[in-house]
Design an enzyme around this catalytic site. Structure first.
Site, PDB file in Angstrom:
ATOM      1  CE  LYS A   1      47.350  66.245  12.684  1.00 23.17           C
ATOM      2  NZ  LYS A   1      47.113  64.785  12.460  1.00 23.17           N
TER       3      LYS A   1
ATOM      4  CE1 TYR B   1      44.355  69.040  13.214  1.00 25.48           C
ATOM      5  CE2 TYR B   1      42.356  68.889  11.901  1.00 25.48           C
ATOM      6  CZ  TYR B   1      43.556  68.359  12.310  1.00 25.48           C
ATOM      7  OH  TYR B   1      43.981  67.149  11.809  1.00 25.48           O
TER       8      TYR B   1
ATOM      9  CB  SER C   1      49.550  65.440   9.680  1.00 22.88           C
ATOM     10  OG  SER C   1      48.230  65.017   9.908  1.00 22.88           O
TER      11      SER C   1
ATOM     12  CE1 TYR D   1      49.628  61.072   9.935  1.00 24.92           C
ATOM     13  CE2 TYR D   1      50.275  59.918   7.949  1.00 24.92           C
ATOM     14  CZ  TYR D   1      49.859  61.070   8.571  1.00 24.92           C
ATOM     15  OH  TYR D   1      49.677  62.193   7.846  1.00 24.92           O
TER      16      TYR D   1
HETATM   17  N1  LIG Z   1      47.143  63.029   8.228  1.00 22.75           N
HETATM   18  C1  LIG Z   1      46.872  64.267   7.957  1.00 22.75           C
HETATM   19  O1  LIG Z   1      47.635  64.964   7.297  1.00 22.75           O
HETATM   20  C2  LIG Z   1      45.550  64.713   8.465  1.00 22.75           C
HETATM   21  C3  LIG Z   1      45.324  66.198   8.389  1.00 22.75           C
HETATM   22  C4  LIG Z   1      43.955  66.542   7.882  1.00 22.75           C
HETATM   23  N2  LIG Z   1      43.799  67.957   7.925  1.00 22.75           N
HETATM   24  C5  LIG Z   1      42.882  65.847   8.715  1.00 22.75           C
HETATM   25  O2  LIG Z   1      42.523  66.325   9.734  1.00 22.75           O
HETATM   26  O3  LIG Z   1      42.375  64.820   8.341  1.00 22.75           O
END
Ligand SMILES: NC(=O)CC[C@H](N)C(=O)O
Length: 313
Positions: free
Chosen positions: A72, A197, A69, A249
């Site tokens: 992102k 992604y 993540s 998060y």
């Molecule tokens: N929280 C994360 O790092 C999620 C990324 C992971 N690639 C997913 O889509 O679940």
């Protein structure tokens, strides 16, 4: 001239890392992407780069891990550079959810179809569809190139085992993408968008790479070591705001109180954070707490923020 803060960090960092390591035993390595479960549970490493280019590392800083993540933040920036604010924020919102990163609950309940923010999975999948490029391979190549520039590391590449592992098991993300597509939010085919992604989530890094990428954000988009402006300041401002409100998060509020720095975590146990104008920081500690953040990594940052008075608030 010596910088007293840097001298203090050099002296104290190994001890802070040692004190943080035992907290890993309270966490669990992510296993919903099967390949991630191979990571060493007890590891904890950190690298900091100062704006003058001084690098300080401690613990298992040489461990390589996938960005997950954390990527992102930078795909959001690239999508903003490609499309501008108006278009990006017509497809994705600006608010924290209070839900898990992979929840699709609010996609149906509130403001149908538009993900709440670009750092939850639904938002990041939407952002992946906004990256310019002739096809999925071209989009992924542009993302990788951008990340290499930000990390000042031409060797960045995918961990293909993690990429395949997530592509084979990512049905929750796939179902989210279909819902987004049906609601008219996604451009292009679901398979192509998810390929972009999954690939950017599986870019392999070390702590020093994250630290250098974070340093660019800490210095408003200009890499202070090359003098090159890589991101317009406005987009750095947007990225840092999302990191502060949604980067950890549904533990972002607690993190803002205990640490008080913009940060982004990933399920591989990585954390990218920064001290505005001063340091870029990369951390890895694969054992995660219940909210999906590195248990020992968060503990280490709490200690550093208190000891060095780093909170922005
Ligand atoms: N929280 C994360 O790092 C999620 C990324 C992971 N690639 C997913 O889509 O679940």
């Amino acid at each position: 001239m010596t910088n007293p803060e840097i001298e203090r960090i050099k002296t104290a960092l190994p001890g802070w890392v040692e004190a943080g390591k035992p907290f890993a035993s309270e966490g669990k390595v992510a296993s919903y992407i099967p390949e991630l479960s191979k990571a060493p549970k007890e590891a904890l490493g950190i690298a900091l780069i100062s704006k003058d280019g001084e690098t300080i590392a401690a613990g298992d800083a040489d461990l390589s891990f996938t960005m997950q993540s954390i990527s992102k933040v930078f795909t959001l920036i690239l999508a903003l550079m490609d499309n501008g604010e108006e278009l990006v924020f017509s497809k994705v919102g600006m608010e924290p959810t209070g839900d898990n990163f992979n929840s699709m609950l609010k996609l149906e309940l509130v403001r149908p179809g538009i993900p709440f923010n670009p750092l939850i999975n639904a938002g990041a999948i939407t952002v992946s569809s906004l990256i310019e490029g002739a096809d999925a391979a071209d989009k992924s190549a542009r993302i990788l190139h951008f990340f290499k520039e930000l990390a000042a590391n031409d060797c960045l590449d995918y961990d293909m085992a993690v990429y395949r592992s997530e592509s084979e098991t990512g049905d929750l993300n796939r179902s989210m993408a279909y819902l987004l597509k049906d609601n008219g939010v996604l451009n292009g085919s679901v398979d192509d968008v998810l390929d972009v992604y999954f690939r950017h989530c599986s870019i392999n890094v070390r702590c020093a790479d994250l630290a250098r990428m974070a340093l660019v954000l800490a210095c408003d988009g200009t890499d202070p070591l090359t003098g090159q402006t890589l991101i317009p300041r406005r987009y750095v401002q947007i990225a840092k705001t999302f990191m502060t409100t949604c980067g950890m998060y549904n533990a972002s509020g607690e993190f803002a109180i205990q640490v008080g720095l913009p940060a982004k975590s990933g399920v591989s146990g990585g954390i990218l954070t920064l001290v505005p104008g001063r340091f870029g920081i990369g951390i890895v500690g694969p054992a995660l707490n219940a909210k999906g953040n590195s248990r020992a990594g968060v503990r280490l940052l709490e200690t550093m923020s208190q000891e060095l008075d780093w909170s922005m608030f």
